[in-house]
Write an enzyme that holds these catalytic residues in place. Structure first.
Site, PDB file in Angstrom:
ATOM      1  N   PHE A 224       2.941   0.741  10.880  1.00 26.23           N
ATOM      2  CA  PHE A 224       2.865   2.187  10.054  1.00 26.23           C
ATOM      3  C   PHE A 224       4.214   2.522   9.809  1.00 26.23           C
ATOM      4  O   PHE A 224       4.263   3.622   9.062  1.00 26.23           O
ATOM      5  CB  PHE A 224       1.837   3.361  10.542  1.00 26.23           C
ATOM      6  CG  PHE A 224       0.558   2.793  10.870  1.00 26.23           C
ATOM      7  CD1 PHE A 224      -0.400   2.357  10.224  1.00 26.23           C
ATOM      8  CD2 PHE A 224       0.184   2.801  12.394  1.00 26.23           C
ATOM      9  CE1 PHE A 224      -1.526   1.881  10.380  1.00 26.23           C
ATOM     10  CE2 PHE A 224      -0.831   2.282  12.896  1.00 26.23           C
ATOM     11  CZ  PHE A 224      -1.819   1.679  11.678  1.00 26.23           C
ATOM     12  N   GLY A 450      -1.363  -6.443  10.649  1.00 27.54           N
ATOM     13  CA  GLY A 450      -2.885  -6.020  10.734  1.00 27.54           C
ATOM     14  C   GLY A 450      -3.674  -5.667   9.543  1.00 27.54           C
ATOM     15  O   GLY A 450      -4.598  -5.359   9.278  1.00 27.54           O
ATOM     16  N   THR A 451      -2.664  -5.838   8.492  1.00 18.86           N
ATOM     17  CA  THR A 451      -3.048  -5.585   7.008  1.00 18.86           C
ATOM     18  C   THR A 451      -3.907  -6.887   6.270  1.00 18.86           C
ATOM     19  O   THR A 451      -4.585  -6.632   5.394  1.00 18.86           O
ATOM     20  CB  THR A 451      -1.920  -5.474   6.075  1.00 18.86           C
ATOM     21  OG1 THR A 451      -1.090  -6.450   6.350  1.00 18.86           O
ATOM     22  CG2 THR A 451      -0.995  -4.378   6.585  1.00 18.86           C
ATOM     23  N   ILE A 563      -6.555  -5.625  -7.797  1.00 21.49           N
ATOM     24  CA  ILE A 563      -7.164  -5.555  -6.498  1.00 21.49           C
ATOM     25  C   ILE A 563      -7.379  -6.958  -6.096  1.00 21.49           C
ATOM     26  O   ILE A 563      -8.306  -7.817  -6.588  1.00 21.49           O
ATOM     27  CB  ILE A 563      -8.205  -4.691  -5.995  1.00 21.49           C
ATOM     28  CG1 ILE A 563      -7.962  -3.324  -6.502  1.00 21.49           C
ATOM     29  CG2 ILE A 563      -8.775  -4.984  -4.707  1.00 21.49           C
ATOM     30  CD1 ILE A 563      -6.913  -2.466  -5.510  1.00 21.49           C
ATOM     31  N   GLY A 638      -1.108  -0.246   1.013  1.00 17.45           N
ATOM     32  CA  GLY A 638      -0.959  -0.034   2.391  1.00 17.45           C
ATOM     33  C   GLY A 638      -0.713   1.522   2.695  1.00 17.45           C
ATOM     34  O   GLY A 638      -0.964   2.214   3.811  1.00 17.45           O
ATOM     35  N   GLU A 639      -0.149   2.366   1.580  1.00 16.24           N
ATOM     36  CA  GLU A 639       0.417   3.726   2.034  1.00 16.24           C
ATOM     37  C   GLU A 639      -0.580   4.710   1.001  1.00 16.24           C
ATOM     38  O   GLU A 639      -0.736   6.022   1.529  1.00 16.24           O
ATOM     39  CB  GLU A 639       1.847   3.924   1.940  1.00 16.24           C
ATOM     40  CG  GLU A 639       2.389   3.379   2.933  1.00 16.24           C
ATOM     41  CD  GLU A 639       3.950   2.770   2.876  1.00 16.24           C
ATOM     42  OE1 GLU A 639       4.314   3.596   3.502  1.00 16.24           O
ATOM     43  OE2 GLU A 639       4.393   1.934   2.112  1.00 16.24           O
TER      44      GLU A 639
HETATM   45 MO1  MOS Z   1       5.455   2.044   5.836  1.00 21.53          MO
HETATM   46  S1  MOS Z   1       6.136   3.642   6.526  1.00 21.53           S
HETATM   47  O1  MOS Z   1       6.578   1.656   4.571  1.00 21.53           O
HETATM   48  O2  MOS Z   1       6.081   0.919   7.144  1.00 21.53           O
END
Ligand code: MOS
Length: 676
Positions: A224, A450-451, A563, A638-639
């Site tokens: 993260f 883990g993504t 996607i 991811g964010e």
């Molecule tokens: Mo993310 S906070 O860009 O690893």
């Protein structure tokens, strides 16, 4: 697709950094500063060195050799100055973890303490304007006349929000295992979100050439952002291994992670918004106050989403930073956008109520057709489509607009909406594709934290080669592979995938092997504003007796390019939204004003959502066809899932209870607090 590494993970066969079997391994355990500011007068390691199994004690009494220009957070034991409580001031190396830990407790450190200053305030005399904010944006921007825009507005809001220190808590604690070979080459098994960058930083810190260092991170149990750059344990393992001439392993405890792996800066944010009688913005001002350490300037880009979101003739954004006696803040999922959009999207909700306009309609009305700050056209922007589709799925039209109208027994019920956004960038990357006995090998130093990076890169390569995914094998997580950027900034898939597609295209021409380096390709990208957008909807039930908030329903609708894999994408969005729920209601690290450092340093006190906290998260997307992005047409995901969730929940809490809580997290105590 199902995760390629799913089977090895659930059967326990996936090898993480601390788990590589290495003969003759020893263990390092850190000694942490007990003061927040001052000097180490003396480190007395006599008792520790006499304990069983102890091989060495490292400290500033005999500083290990490091590069002079090393990042001060990584320059272990080079200085006697203490910058924050919990900083590593010494370390013990021993035959076993238990021996190292016991001896670390026997190291006596004498300090010359000094008065510390650890609390962020919007009126702190040390506040200054940083030159740039992360990663390289101007600190302040100004367009039009904000004061005039506010003066002519039919409706204004002037509101201040605060967000606390928050800590990443990946399941896998930070660890490192370092080995030097006879030729002086260093191998580090690290918990890294990117091995190429980790190798470069470790080499620079040690003052050795990058080709003498190899970093391997085959599996990473979440990061993260906290594993986005090498943390002290990686450097400590390398130094300790050099000192004792044997491999050294260090695995941080959960409590040590709170001290030395970074955190999200607390923020204080003032928003001033004005709208004309029709609801169109006449002015928007967003000023963010935040902290860094005395060691390193880390300036989070908190106000930058206001440069992207809404059309307005007058727009001012600004960041003010104060350097405190604290650890350096670092990246936490959607740094900048996440706390910044909490404030902006809460303020937009307040404006909607003040103007008597539906919160969805207010956002639609103020949609921008070019980037509000710079004027760049968007490569694609489908915020309105997300708001409309979300409203339809959520049943928004059945909502009672007035707050505090819906009750079931002791439970007050409310709903709220907020927008999401996150940049869609990519960075230069290299990759190799090799045809081998009817199968295809893809080599790229990408990171799977883990993504599902292995899985999506397999799918991307299979598409580019026009073969079944079963015939593609992706090798990643090793700095000896072709250089790749970090799994961060939601740039991983777009960056690595671009290189993989180009390598596969090259292989298609050659038949045997294809190579790619996207450095030039990325330079040629048209100048466009590239961002993903989304809309999040929340239903909350607030208990009028206990102040408890439950979130029976969360919906996110995202427009993030094409996607690439529905299953992986849904997992990323749900994960982000769950973390956003934690930000809204639970996550907070208390700063210890008396002694420095942090008071909450474990998962018994630092709460994150569990499955029972999130009964129903629905995710949908508006598939975009955007050929300007990259060969896959994707935007990072991811964010963006964490961006907007806290505002949607906060707005729903206001709708339920009729007043605003502008200070995260929204805890029972704040809900029940008497108001005057
Ligand atoms: Mo993310 S906070 O860009 O690893």
């Amino acid at each position: 697709m199902n995760r390629i590494e799913g089977r090895v993970k659930v059967t326990g066969l996936a090898t993480y950094a601390a788990e590589f079997p290495v003969a003759g391994v020893t263990y390092a355990y850190p000694v942490q500063s007990q003061v927040a500011k001052g000097r180490v007068a003396r480190v007395d390691d006599g008792a520790a060195l006499a304990m069983p199994g102890v091989l060495a004690v490292l400290s500033c009494e005999d500083p290990p050799e490091l590069a002079e220009d090393a990042d001060p957070e990584l320059a272990l034991f080079q200085s006697r100055d203490v910058a924050y409580r919990g900083q590593f001031v010494a370390a013990v190396v021993a035959d076993t973890y238990e021996d190292a830990r016991a001896a670390a407790a026997a190291v006596r450190v004498a300090y010359e303490p000094a008065d510390h200053d650890v609390v962020l305030r919007a009126d702190h005399p040390g506040l200054y304007q940083p030159e740039v904010v992360n990663p390289n944006f101007p600190s302040d921007t100004e367009k039009g006349d904000v004061e005039a825009g506010l003066a002519e507005a039919a409706t204004t809001v002037d509101v201040t929000y605060s967000t606390p220190v928050e800590h990443n808590n990946p399941m896998e604690p930070h660890a490192a295992l370092a080995l030097w070979d006879e030729e002086g080459r260093l191998l580090v098994y690290d918990t890294a979100q990117g091995t190429s960058g980790s190798r470069d930083t470790i080499a620079k810190t040690l003052g050795v050439p990058a080709d003498r260092v190899r970093v391997v991170s085959r599996h990473v149990g979440g990061g993260f952002g906290s594993k986005g750059s090498p943390r002290p344990q990686a450097v400590l393992a390398a130094l300790a291994a050099r000192a004792v001439g044997r491999p050294v392993k260090i695995a941080l405890t959960r409590q040590q992670m709170f001290d030395v792996t970074g955190y999200r800066t607390p923020t204080i944010q003032r928003l001033r918004l004005g709208a004309d009688a029709s609801g169109r913005l006449t002015a928007l001002e967003h000023v963010a106050y935040e902290q860094s350490s005395t060691l390193v300037e880390f300036a989070e880009q908190t106000a930058t989403p206001s440069r992207v979101m809404y059309a307005t003739p007058a727009l001012r954004t600004a960041h003010r930073l104060v350097r405190l006696d604290v650890a350096t803040p670092s990246w936490m999922r959607a740094p900048g956008e996440c706390p910044g959009m909490y404030a902006l999207e809460s303020a937009m909700d307040e404006l909607a109520y003040a103007a008597g306009i539906d919160p969805v309609e207010l956002r639609v009305l103020n949609d921008a057709d070019a980037e509000p700050d710079g004027g760049l056209p968007f490569s694609s922007r489908n915020l309105v489509a997300c708001l409309r589709e979300g409203a339809r799925r959520f049943g928004w039209e059945r909502r009672e607009p007035a707050p505090r109208r819906t009750r079931e027994g002791d439970w007050m019920i409310g709903t709220g909406v907020a927008a999401s956004t996150y940049p869609a960038r990519r960075r230069p990357c290299q990759a190799v594709a090799i045809a081998r006995e009817g199968d295809f090998l893809i080599r790229v130093a990408a990171a799977d934290i883990g993504t599902g990076a292995r899985t999506v890169l397999t799918r991307i390569a299979a598409g580019a080669l026009s073969v079944a995914p079963e015939r593609v094998h992706v090798e990643l997580g090793d700095s000896d592979l072709p250089d790749a950027p970090v799994a961060g900034g939601s740039m991983g898939t777009a960056s690595w995938g671009s290189a993989v597609v180009r390598a596969c295209e090259d292989l298609n021409r050659d038949g045997k092997e294809g190579r790619a380096d996207t450095t030039e390709e990325i330079k040629g990208d048209a100048r466009l504003a590239r961002h993903a957008f989304g809309a999040q909807f929340a239903e909350v039930h607030v208990n009028s007796v206990t102040g408890e908030v439950r979130v029976p329903r969360l919906l996110g609708v995202f427009a993030a390019g094409h996607i690439l894999d529905a299953k992986l994408a849904r997992s990323q969005f749900i994960g982000g939204m769950t973390m956003g729920l934690g930000m809204a209601l639970m996550e907070e690290t208390y700063t210890d004003e008396e002694f420095g450092g942090f008071l909450r340093r474990d998962l018994a006190q630092y709460h994150v959502p569990a499955c029972a906290d999130v009964p129903d998260i629905e995710v949908a997307w508006v598939d975009e066809q955007d050929d300007d992005l990259n060969p896959m047409g994707n935007k990072g995901i991811g964010e963006i899932g964490i961006v907007g969730t806290a505002a949607a929940i906060g707005n729903a809490v206001h709708h339920a209870i009729g007043h605003r809580i502008r200070d995260l997290p929204i805890t029972p105590g704040k809900i029940l607090a008497p108001r005057f």
